[in-house]
Enzyme design. Structure first.
Site, short mmCIF file in Angstrom:
data_model
loop_
_atom_site.label_atom_id
_atom_site.label_comp_id
_atom_site.label_asym_id
_atom_site.label_seq_id
_atom_site.Cartn_x
_atom_site.Cartn_y
_atom_site.Cartn_z
N LYS A 1 44.86 27.72 56.08
CA LYS A 1 45.81 26.62 56.29
C LYS A 1 47.06 27.04 57.07
O LYS A 1 47.88 26.20 57.42
CB LYS A 1 46.22 26.05 54.92
CG LYS A 1 47.11 26.97 54.08
CD LYS A 1 47.39 26.39 52.70
CE LYS A 1 48.27 27.33 51.88
NZ LYS A 1 48.43 26.93 50.48
N ASP B 1 51.45 32.93 41.57
CA ASP B 1 51.90 32.44 42.88
C ASP B 1 53.32 32.91 43.14
O ASP B 1 54.01 33.41 42.25
CB ASP B 1 51.73 30.92 42.99
CG ASP B 1 51.05 30.56 44.31
OD1 ASP B 1 51.27 31.30 45.30
OD2 ASP B 1 50.31 29.59 44.35
N GLU B 2 53.77 32.71 44.39
CA GLU B 2 55.03 33.32 44.81
C GLU B 2 56.25 32.79 44.06
O GLU B 2 57.25 33.50 43.93
CB GLU B 2 55.22 33.16 46.33
CG GLU B 2 55.56 31.77 46.83
CD GLU B 2 54.34 30.85 46.96
OE1 GLU B 2 53.22 31.30 46.67
OE2 GLU B 2 54.53 29.67 47.34
N LYS C 1 46.04 36.30 40.19
CA LYS C 1 47.34 36.49 40.86
C LYS C 1 48.29 35.36 40.52
O LYS C 1 47.89 34.20 40.51
CB LYS C 1 47.12 36.52 42.38
CG LYS C 1 48.35 36.75 43.20
CD LYS C 1 48.04 36.73 44.69
CE LYS C 1 48.30 35.40 45.32
NZ LYS C 1 49.66 34.88 45.20
N GLY D 1 44.43 28.66 52.07
CA GLY D 1 43.47 27.64 52.53
C GLY D 1 42.05 28.13 52.68
O GLY D 1 41.24 27.47 53.34
N LYS E 1 46.17 27.03 40.31
CA LYS E 1 46.93 25.90 40.85
C LYS E 1 46.95 24.82 39.78
O LYS E 1 45.99 24.71 39.04
CB LYS E 1 46.26 25.38 42.13
CG LYS E 1 46.18 26.39 43.27
CD LYS E 1 47.50 26.62 43.96
CE LYS E 1 47.41 27.75 44.98
NZ LYS E 1 48.59 27.89 45.81
N HIS F 1 53.43 39.72 48.39
CA HIS F 1 53.35 38.36 48.91
C HIS F 1 54.44 38.24 49.98
O HIS F 1 55.53 38.78 49.82
CB HIS F 1 53.56 37.35 47.78
CG HIS F 1 53.12 35.96 48.16
ND1 HIS F 1 53.79 35.21 49.09
CD2 HIS F 1 52.07 35.21 47.75
CE1 HIS F 1 53.17 34.04 49.23
NE2 HIS F 1 52.11 34.02 48.42
C1 3PG Z 1 48.91 32.32 48.25
O1 3PG Z 1 49.52 32.89 47.36
O2 3PG Z 1 48.54 32.90 49.29
C2 3PG Z 1 48.62 30.84 48.15
O3 3PG Z 1 49.16 30.31 47.01
C3 3PG Z 1 47.15 30.55 48.35
O4 3PG Z 1 46.79 29.28 47.90
P1 3PG Z 1 45.56 28.48 48.48
O5 3PG Z 1 44.35 29.37 48.47
O6 3PG Z 1 45.38 27.29 47.56
O7 3PG Z 1 45.91 28.04 49.87
#
Ligand code: 3PG
Length: 416
Positions: free
Chosen positions: A311, A180-181, A178, A341, A152, A270
């Protein structure tokens, strides 16, 4: 010759044949429409009927027509003959069972809740190449959950920064880095640079720590481009690709699955945009059905939620995971991914809810650790080790400083 109408697709005495695809729907008929009339219209429109009476050979129509065969309150079961479907084509199947009916005026809302796949149709798909076996075949996770992290901020890191974060996480005990999307091939972090440098870092880390690591690089894109990216992953010695399966579409997923078979690459799915289909409880397509489609079309991992501990809105994660890992005519099981989350303080509850045959994925819950990514990765691994050994997190934290700091920061909160 006969006239077959919308109302002729209801037969509550019909017992589905073993070869039928049986679908469970939740319906809310439009005002002035009975449940029976709405159910018959759903069976008709999703198979071979239409609004006008058709004057054709009766045998032809009944042969391919679906049957609304059970009504229980707002639940309707529809049985589809297998001849209605093109084997191995997920788009064609979805154009029937989740096509026009989603917008028809006869229903105010309609939700495809569950599918019961017959053997012939299920086996016309490849299913996963590796599934749950990635934990042993491609990684050294043994019987504990596989651990993954996504750097992040999700977009904006340079290639150098992205790789550095990944390397720190791997060294802290994470198995899979990984993307991200929404990170694919942008100017600030080009796909091929990121791929090459991340896999070079993976090799260094593996050499140093003696544990297999890998990288879920996001190959999402236009289908031809995506297949070229899959080839590049193989050329650079990667073991996995990641695909945003909902935004790409199932046809593209099927193409990627074929290409990954050529290279022995596993697919991490994803599910970004799934909630556009599954969030409203009375309308759309359930996550359970999306997960079923993912297994048939052949992904090896798919995100299925966190049982309310992260989350994202709560959903039936245990039930979906059970389906993904249960028997399906010999098709490999899918390894479910808990993500969104998560942080070390909820790991004990997560494993209690979902078991250990999962991937635990954390972004903010690692990189937001007060002492940085390396400490965050160690804290997550410590929380996993404690939970697998059946030791309370607080007790384990007394001897593990990184976990102690994570628990001080987040406790067992579930973020929003
Ligand atoms: C995912 O790809 O599932 C999210 O980006 C997870 O991000 P987070 O762990 O910061 O909520």
């Amino acid at each position: 010759m006969t006239g077959i109408e919308y109302d002729d697709f209801l037969d509550l005495a019909y017992e589905p044949a073993a070869s039928d695809l049986v679908c469970d729907f939740r319906l809310e008929p439009a005002e002035g429409m009975s449940m029976e009339a709405a159910a018959s219209r759903v069976a008709s429109e999703s198979s071979n009927g239409t609004w006008a009476a058709l004057h054709v050979d009766e045998d032809e129509l009944t042969h391919l027509g679906a049957v609304a065969c059970d009504i229980d309150g707002d639940r309707v079961t529809v049985a589809y003959p297998e001849e209605l479907f093109e084997p191995g084509s997920m788009p064609q199947i979805l154009s029937c069972i989740a096509g026009n009916i989603m917008g028809m005026k006869a229903v105010d809302t309609i939700r495809l809740l569950d599918c019961h796949w017959p053997e012939g149709l299920a086996q016309s798909f490849p299913g996963p190449q590796f599934g749950t076996s990635v934990a042993h075949e491609k990684l050294d996770a043994g019987d504990r959950p596989v651990l993954a992290t996504v750097p992040k901020p999700k977009v904006g890191l340079s290639t150098e920064a992205h790789v550095r974060v990944g390397e720190e996480a791997w060294r802290g005990g994470i198995d899979l880095l990984k993307d991200d999307e929404n990170l694919t091939d942008q100017e600030f972090n080009p796909f091929e640079d990121r791929l090459a440098e991340s896999l070079a870092a993976r090799d260094r880390v593996q050499e140093d720590v003696g544990e297999r690591k890998d990288y879920l690089v996001n190959v999402t894109g236009e289908t031809t481009e995506m297949l070229e990216r899959v080839d590049l992953v193989a050329d650079h010695g990667g073991g996995f690709v990641m695909v945003d399966v909902i935004t790409c579409g199932w046809s593209a997923v099927q193409s990627v699955r074929q290409r990954c078979d050529d290279h022995g690459l596993a697919i991490h799915a994803h599910r970004a945009m799934h909630a556009a289909f599954d969030r409203l409880p009375h309308h759309g397509v359930s996550m359970r059905v999306l997960a079923q489609i993912a297994r048939l079309t052949g992904v090896d991992h798919i995100h299925t939620g966190t049982a309310g501990l992260g989350k994202l809105a709560n959903e039936d994660t245990p039930g979906i995971n059970e389906w993904l890992t249960g028997d399906l005519y010999g098709l490999e099981p899918v390894l479910p991914v808990a993500s969104g989350g998560l942080h070390p303080g909820v790991v004990d509850q997560l494993l209690e809810a979902l078991g250990t045959d999962i991937i635990v994925q954390a972004g903010g819950g690692i990189h937001g650790h007060p002492d940085g990514t390396h400490a965050g990765a160690k804290a997550l691994r410590q929380a996993i080790d404690a939970s697998v050994e059946g030791v309370a997190l607080e007790e384990y934290a007394a001897e593990h400083a990184e976990l102690e700091t994570a628990l001080e920061k987040w406790g067992a909160e579930t973020p929003r």
